[in-house]
Design a protein around this motif. Structure first.
Motif, PDB file in Angstrom:
ATOM      1  N   MET A 145       0.842  -1.191   0.000  1.00 30.59           N
ATOM      2  CA  MET A 145       0.000   0.000   0.000  1.00 30.59           C
ATOM      3  C   MET A 145       0.878   1.241   0.000  1.00 30.59           C
ATOM      4  O   MET A 145       1.869   1.322   0.716  1.00 30.59           O
ATOM      5  N   TYR A 146       0.531   2.224  -0.821  1.00 29.86           N
ATOM      6  CA  TYR A 146       1.303   3.449  -0.909  1.00 29.86           C
ATOM      7  C   TYR A 146       1.140   4.267   0.366  1.00 29.86           C
ATOM      8  O   TYR A 146       0.049   4.424   0.890  1.00 29.86           O
ATOM      9  N   ALA A 147       2.242   4.791   0.873  1.00 26.27           N
ATOM     10  CA  ALA A 147       2.226   5.655   2.046  1.00 26.27           C
ATOM     11  C   ALA A 147       2.858   6.984   1.686  1.00 26.27           C
ATOM     12  O   ALA A 147       3.743   7.051   0.820  1.00 26.27           O
ATOM     13  N   ILE A 148       2.422   8.043   2.331  1.00 31.60           N
ATOM     14  CA  ILE A 148       2.971   9.358   2.055  1.00 31.60           C
ATOM     15  C   ILE A 148       4.399   9.404   2.581  1.00 31.60           C
ATOM     16  O   ILE A 148       4.632   9.182   3.769  1.00 31.60           O
ATOM     17  N   PRO A 149       5.383   9.675   1.730  1.00 32.06           N
ATOM     18  CA  PRO A 149       6.766   9.715   2.197  1.00 32.06           C
ATOM     19  C   PRO A 149       7.020  10.932   3.071  1.00 32.06           C
ATOM     20  O   PRO A 149       6.324  11.945   2.978  1.00 32.06           O
ATOM     21  N   ASP A 150       8.026  10.817   3.941  1.00 34.08           N
ATOM     22  CA  ASP A 150       8.370  11.942   4.802  1.00 34.08           C
ATOM     23  C   ASP A 150       8.936  13.113   4.012  1.00 34.08           C
ATOM     24  O   ASP A 150       8.793  14.274   4.401  1.00 34.08           O
ATOM     25  N   THR A 151       9.603  12.819   2.905  1.00 35.17           N
ATOM     26  CA  THR A 151      10.256  13.853   2.110  1.00 35.17           C
ATOM     27  C   THR A 151       9.495  14.098   0.822  1.00 35.17           C
ATOM     28  O   THR A 151       9.221  13.165   0.064  1.00 35.17           O
ATOM     29  N   ARG A 152       9.142  15.345   0.582  1.00 33.93           N
ATOM     30  CA  ARG A 152       8.495  15.715  -0.663  1.00 33.93           C
ATOM     31  C   ARG A 152       9.570  16.085  -1.673  1.00 33.93           C
ATOM     32  O   ARG A 152      10.408  16.951  -1.431  1.00 33.93           O
ATOM     33  N   LEU A 153       9.574  15.429  -2.814  1.00 29.74           N
ATOM     34  CA  LEU A 153      10.521  15.761  -3.862  1.00 29.74           C
ATOM     35  C   LEU A 153      10.115  17.095  -4.480  1.00 29.74           C
ATOM     36  O   LEU A 153       8.976  17.246  -4.933  1.00 29.74           O
ATOM     37  N   ARG A 165       3.667  13.125  -7.154  1.00 27.57           N
ATOM     38  CA  ARG A 165       2.400  13.849  -7.064  1.00 27.57           C
ATOM     39  C   ARG A 165       1.265  13.112  -7.775  1.00 27.57           C
ATOM     40  O   ARG A 165       0.121  13.200  -7.357  1.00 27.57           O
ATOM     41  N   MET A 166       1.576  12.349  -8.806  1.00 26.88           N
ATOM     42  CA  MET A 166       0.548  11.560  -9.450  1.00 26.88           C
ATOM     43  C   MET A 166       0.135  10.377  -8.570  1.00 26.88           C
ATOM     44  O   MET A 166      -1.008   9.914  -8.638  1.00 26.88           O
ATOM     45  N   GLN A 167       1.052   9.890  -7.733  1.00 25.44           N
ATOM     46  CA  GLN A 167       0.663   8.897  -6.729  1.00 25.44           C
ATOM     47  C   GLN A 167      -0.313   9.518  -5.734  1.00 25.44           C
ATOM     48  O   GLN A 167      -1.278   8.874  -5.296  1.00 25.44           O
ATOM     49  N   HIS A 168      -0.078  10.760  -5.377  1.00 25.30           N
ATOM     50  CA  HIS A 168      -1.018  11.463  -4.505  1.00 25.30           C
ATOM     51  C   HIS A 168      -2.386  11.580  -5.175  1.00 25.30           C
ATOM     52  O   HIS A 168      -3.422  11.461  -4.515  1.00 25.30           O
ATOM     53  N   ALA A 169      -2.381  11.842  -6.474  1.00 27.68           N
ATOM     54  CA  ALA A 169      -3.643  11.940  -7.207  1.00 27.68           C
ATOM     55  C   ALA A 169      -4.410  10.625  -7.159  1.00 27.68           C
ATOM     56  O   ALA A 169      -5.641  10.610  -7.029  1.00 27.68           O
ATOM     57  N   GLU A 216      -6.105  15.111   5.399  1.00 30.19           N
ATOM     58  CA  GLU A 216      -7.204  14.230   5.018  1.00 30.19           C
ATOM     59  C   GLU A 216      -6.692  12.956   4.349  1.00 30.19           C
ATOM     60  O   GLU A 216      -7.203  11.853   4.610  1.00 30.19           O
ATOM     61  N   VAL A 217      -5.696  13.071   3.501  1.00 25.81           N
ATOM     62  CA  VAL A 217      -5.127  11.889   2.850  1.00 25.81           C
ATOM     63  C   VAL A 217      -4.462  10.982   3.880  1.00 25.81           C
ATOM     64  O   VAL A 217      -4.594   9.752   3.824  1.00 25.81           O
ATOM     65  N   THR A 218      -3.757  11.575   4.837  1.00 26.01           N
ATOM     66  CA  THR A 218      -3.140  10.787   5.904  1.00 26.01           C
ATOM     67  C   THR A 218      -4.195  10.042   6.709  1.00 26.01           C
ATOM     68  O   THR A 218      -4.022   8.867   7.056  1.00 26.01           O
ATOM     69  N   ASN A 219      -5.295  10.709   7.008  1.00 26.34           N
ATOM     70  CA  ASN A 219      -6.396  10.062   7.728  1.00 26.34           C
ATOM     71  C   ASN A 219      -6.985   8.904   6.919  1.00 26.34           C
ATOM     72  O   ASN A 219      -7.301   7.843   7.468  1.00 26.34           O
ATOM     73  N   PHE A 220      -7.120   9.106   5.618  1.00 26.03           N
ATOM     74  CA  PHE A 220      -7.681   8.051   4.773  1.00 26.03           C
ATOM     75  C   PHE A 220      -6.769   6.825   4.750  1.00 26.03           C
ATOM     76  O   PHE A 220      -7.243   5.688   4.795  1.00 26.03           O
ATOM     77  N   LEU A 221      -5.464   7.040   4.691  1.00 24.64           N
ATOM     78  CA  LEU A 221      -4.528   5.919   4.718  1.00 24.64           C
ATOM     79  C   LEU A 221      -4.624   5.160   6.040  1.00 24.64           C
ATOM     80  O   LEU A 221      -4.553   3.930   6.075  1.00 24.64           O
ATOM     81  N   ASP A 222      -4.804   5.898   7.132  1.00 19.02           N
ATOM     82  CA  ASP A 222      -4.944   5.242   8.431  1.00 19.02           C
ATOM     83  C   ASP A 222      -6.268   4.485   8.510  1.00 19.02           C
ATOM     84  O   ASP A 222      -6.337   3.394   9.099  1.00 19.02           O
ATOM     85  N   TYR A 223      -7.315   5.053   7.922  1.00 18.44           N
ATOM     86  CA  TYR A 223      -8.609   4.372   7.828  1.00 18.44           C
ATOM     87  C   TYR A 223      -8.458   3.044   7.083  1.00 18.44           C
ATOM     88  O   TYR A 223      -8.969   2.003   7.524  1.00 18.44           O
ATOM     89  N   GLN A 224      -7.727   3.047   5.968  1.00 21.64           N
ATOM     90  CA  GLN A 224      -7.508   1.808   5.227  1.00 21.64           C
ATOM     91  C   GLN A 224      -6.726   0.789   6.063  1.00 21.64           C
ATOM     92  O   GLN A 224      -7.040  -0.411   6.049  1.00 21.64           O
ATOM     93  N   ARG A 225      -5.741   1.264   6.794  1.00 21.98           N
ATOM     94  CA  ARG A 225      -4.926   0.372   7.629  1.00 21.98           C
ATOM     95  C   ARG A 225      -5.773  -0.298   8.705  1.00 21.98           C
ATOM     96  O   ARG A 225      -5.733  -1.533   8.874  1.00 21.98           O
ATOM     97  N   LEU A 226      -6.557   0.503   9.433  1.00 19.55           N
ATOM     98  CA  LEU A 226      -7.355  -0.064  10.522  1.00 19.55           C
ATOM     99  C   LEU A 226      -8.490  -0.938   9.991  1.00 19.55           C
ATOM    100  O   LEU A 226      -8.846  -1.947  10.610  1.00 19.55           O
ATOM    101  N   GLU A 278      -8.220   9.745  -5.807  1.00 19.55           N
ATOM    102  CA  GLU A 278      -9.210   8.952  -6.544  1.00 19.55           C
ATOM    103  C   GLU A 278      -9.740   7.813  -5.683  1.00 19.55           C
ATOM    104  O   GLU A 278     -10.948   7.529  -5.678  1.00 19.55           O
ATOM    105  N   GLN A 279      -8.849   7.132  -4.956  1.00 23.05           N
ATOM    106  CA  GLN A 279      -9.284   6.059  -4.061  1.00 23.05           C
ATOM    107  C   GLN A 279     -10.233   6.596  -2.994  1.00 23.05           C
ATOM    108  O   GLN A 279     -11.236   5.954  -2.657  1.00 23.05           O
ATOM    109  N   MET A 280      -9.909   7.748  -2.467  1.00 25.58           N
ATOM    110  CA  MET A 280     -10.727   8.341  -1.424  1.00 25.58           C
ATOM    111  C   MET A 280     -12.145   8.622  -1.926  1.00 25.58           C
ATOM    112  O   MET A 280     -13.137   8.303  -1.263  1.00 25.58           O
ATOM    113  N   LEU A 281     -12.229   9.200  -3.118  1.00 25.28           N
ATOM    114  CA  LEU A 281     -13.542   9.518  -3.675  1.00 25.28           C
ATOM    115  C   LEU A 281     -14.303   8.267  -4.086  1.00 25.28           C
ATOM    116  O   LEU A 281     -15.538   8.254  -4.070  1.00 25.28           O
ATOM    117  N   ALA A 282     -13.579   7.213  -4.451  1.00 27.22           N
ATOM    118  CA  ALA A 282     -14.234   5.985  -4.905  1.00 27.22           C
ATOM    119  C   ALA A 282     -14.706   5.113  -3.755  1.00 27.22           C
ATOM    120  O   ALA A 282     -15.519   4.209  -3.962  1.00 27.22           O
TER     121      ALA A 282
END
Length: 215
Positions: free
Chosen positions: A1-9, A84-88, A150-160, A92-96
């Motif tokens: 599962m994709y996770a938000i990296p600590d470092t933004r390129l 950034r396209m991974q973020h996009a 919000e994206v971080t929360n959604f990833l945690d929602y998927q994890r739990l 999409e997952q969040m809305l779906a």
């Protein structure tokens, strides 16, 4: 599962530099000609998403594209655009997800970003080799400060939800789970972790809490 990296390129720095002096005359991204009124429309999108710096000029966009092309070994998008396209795709997952309700404060930005990504009138066509998604990356980057929580929360929602599905021996999509359940489960998990921390640091060993669950 994709996770938000600590470092933004970072995207090319020229995109955040204030234009000064005599403007250059670059107006091509590779072989694609940037049309002034389309650039102005693009700037309006960025303003609505919260950009406070001066409007982007064609020369800034052309220079940014050239710098990314100079760093690339082939026609693949640069790592900063890919990130950034991974973020996009997360948006999409969040809305779906029919069970996830985005927080009200993020709804407008999510809609605006996805409207731009899905429309056919984007500033730079995807077919432009290497940098065809540069404009999309700029849009995502502009809105990101309002979306990252919000994206971080959604990833945690998927994890739990995945953990709870495994506990029940059911598939991820089979269990009843929404934002309210996620908040409840997150609170229980936080209390469990705090209890475990106290046990590790204390001199006694009480009975451990039973594993959390959602009914």
């Amino acid at each position: 599962m994709y996770a938000i990296p600590d470092t933004r390129l970072p995207l090319p720095q020229v995109l955040d530099q204030y234009p000064s002096g005599t403007p250059h005359r670059r107006n091509h991204v590779n072989d694609f000609l940037l049309v002034p009124w389309e650039v102005e429309r693009f700037n309006q999108v960025l303003t609505r998403l919260g950009r406070t710096r001066p409007s982007l000029q064609t020369d800034q966009l052309a220079t940014a594209a050239r710098s990314l092309n100079d760093l690339a070994d082939d026609d693949s998008p640069s790592p900063c655009i890919q990130q950034r396209m991974q973020h996009a795709r997360l948006l999409e997952q969040m809305l779906a997800d029919p069970d996830w309700e985005p927080a009200a404060e993020a709804t407008s930005e999510i809609s605006q970003v996805m409207d731009y990504l899905r429309e056919g009138r984007q500033l730079i066509p995807d077919t432009v080799a290497g940098v065809g998604q540069l404009d999309q990356a700029i849009v995502i980057d502009t809105a990101w400060p309002k979306l990252v929580v919000e994206v971080t929360n959604f990833l945690d929602y998927q994890r739990l939800r995945r953990l709870e599905a495994e506990r029940q021996g059911r598939r991820y999509e089979e269990i009843p789970f929404n934002r309210r359940y996620w908040l409840e489960l997150r609170e229980v998990e936080a209390r469990l972790h705090e209890h475990q921390r106290r046990v590790r640091e204390g001199s006694y060993a009480p009975e451990p809490l039973s594993y959390f669950r959602v009914h």
